[in-house]
Design an enzyme around this catalytic site. Sequence first.
Site, short mmCIF file in Angstrom:
data_model
loop_
_atom_site.label_atom_id
_atom_site.label_comp_id
_atom_site.label_asym_id
_atom_site.label_seq_id
_atom_site.Cartn_x
_atom_site.Cartn_y
_atom_site.Cartn_z
CG HIS A 50 -0.50 0.06 2.53
ND1 HIS A 50 -0.23 1.25 3.16
CD2 HIS A 50 -0.22 -0.91 3.42
CE1 HIS A 50 0.19 0.99 4.39
NE2 HIS A 50 0.22 -0.31 4.58
CG ASP A 69 -2.59 4.32 2.91
OD1 ASP A 69 -2.31 3.24 2.39
OD2 ASP A 69 -3.29 4.42 3.95
CG ASP A 83 2.84 0.37 7.71
OD1 ASP A 83 2.39 -0.10 6.66
OD2 ASP A 83 2.18 0.47 8.75
CD GLU A 112 -3.20 -1.34 5.64
OE1 GLU A 112 -3.39 -2.38 6.31
OE2 GLU A 112 -2.67 -0.33 6.15
CD GLU A 113 -1.30 2.28 7.77
OE1 GLU A 113 -1.98 1.88 8.73
OE2 GLU A 113 -0.17 1.83 7.52
CG ASP A 143 0.98 -3.68 5.17
OD1 ASP A 143 1.86 -2.89 5.56
OD2 ASP A 143 -0.24 -3.49 5.34
CG HIS A 184 0.80 2.50 12.53
ND1 HIS A 184 -0.43 1.92 12.71
CD2 HIS A 184 1.20 2.16 11.29
CE1 HIS A 184 -0.77 1.26 11.60
NE2 HIS A 184 0.21 1.39 10.73
#
Length: 405
Positions: free
Chosen positions: A78, A80, A140, A173-174, A196, A378
């Site tokens: 992904h 984003d 990520d 995705e997030e 991921d 994150h």
Amino acid sequence: MRAYERLLKYVTVRTPSDESSETVPSSACQFDLAHVLVQELKDLGVSDARVDEQCYVYGHIPATPGYEDKTKLGFIAHMDTVSDFCDHDIIPVVTENYDGKDFVLGTSGRTISTETFKHLPDLKGRTLITSDGTTILGADDKAGIAEIMTMIERLNAENIPHGPLSIAFTPDEEIGTGAAHFNVEEFGAEFGYTLDGDTEGEIQFENFNACKAVFEIEGVNVHPGSSKDTMVNASLVAMEINSMLPSGDTPRGTEDYEGFYHLVSMSGEVGHAELNYIVRDHDPAVFEVRQETLRHIEKLINEKWGAGTAKLTITQQYRNMSEVIDGCRHLIENAKKACENAGVTPLVLPIRGGTDGAQLSFKGLPCPNLGTGGHGYHGPYEHITAEGMDLAADITVELVKIYAQ
Ligand SMILES: [Zn+2]
């Protein structure tokens, strides 16, 4: 080019998704990276690479002549990132020959500590990549994209025979909607892998079953001086509801395959209160029991305090992909073999969350998740190593080889 060199390029294009947005993609900046990736795919010979109007990048690599009948395999990452710690430009910091000790993140005042991140000593001697401590790094999942690109480059450079391959890079995705507009037909693979996960060698195919549960509580507000036997304080009823749940079944109290009720937020006055939970469990039967427990609490509260006092709304979110993957265990066995061929110990771990692959699995594309080499996602402690990324890319190359046999 090594995978980490690509990562360094991608992280300079900021791509936070936006939970509050109603557009697809949720933030226009994701197109900036999508256009870069389409061009790079074309440069690598993926001539049909394109981005659609919803910011999904698709490309196909035709099979090597004579390998057309092999399994159609796909790889997905992904584009984003989370929006937290992503409000200004990301400055990646590359530290060669990392000493495996506490690592100070620039002048941010933050330190990646061995106490929090127990694996750090294992990274000694590697090239460590972090942010300057004021932002996320964005590994990520830009590490996953970089590893897939590197895989394509290696297949070309080393003339590795392969079956038909599909590539996709997805937005959002997030915020949990990365699979929502994924076009399984256009992708055209029989099976896929998302890149991921965390540590290289991770293989994940068991995720939570997930729902949201909201209790709305209506109280009866009467002057407190004259409310004997009439007032129903909605806030107190809310506290009573929470006290009826098993107190150890919280995120703090559970691990591995154990499920939980998580009180995400609450609000309340005398007249009205609200409790917002998420409910998680790997086991579909126990997951059903958890929802039944909530319904039973709703019934008991209404019997005690009057009909309509509590109203429970349960909204399903995602399901455990293992019920799909159980029918195609070769995806897991071959991923393990690919890890071993790449010299990495396979780590089969349950996911305490969801992945886009889970939703894709139920859309007809069985899709376990593989590690990218990253850690501490994150937040500003996010980090990865160049060597971990090399190994993650090697694992994808080995997978392609196995499926071409
Ligand atoms: Zn991710």
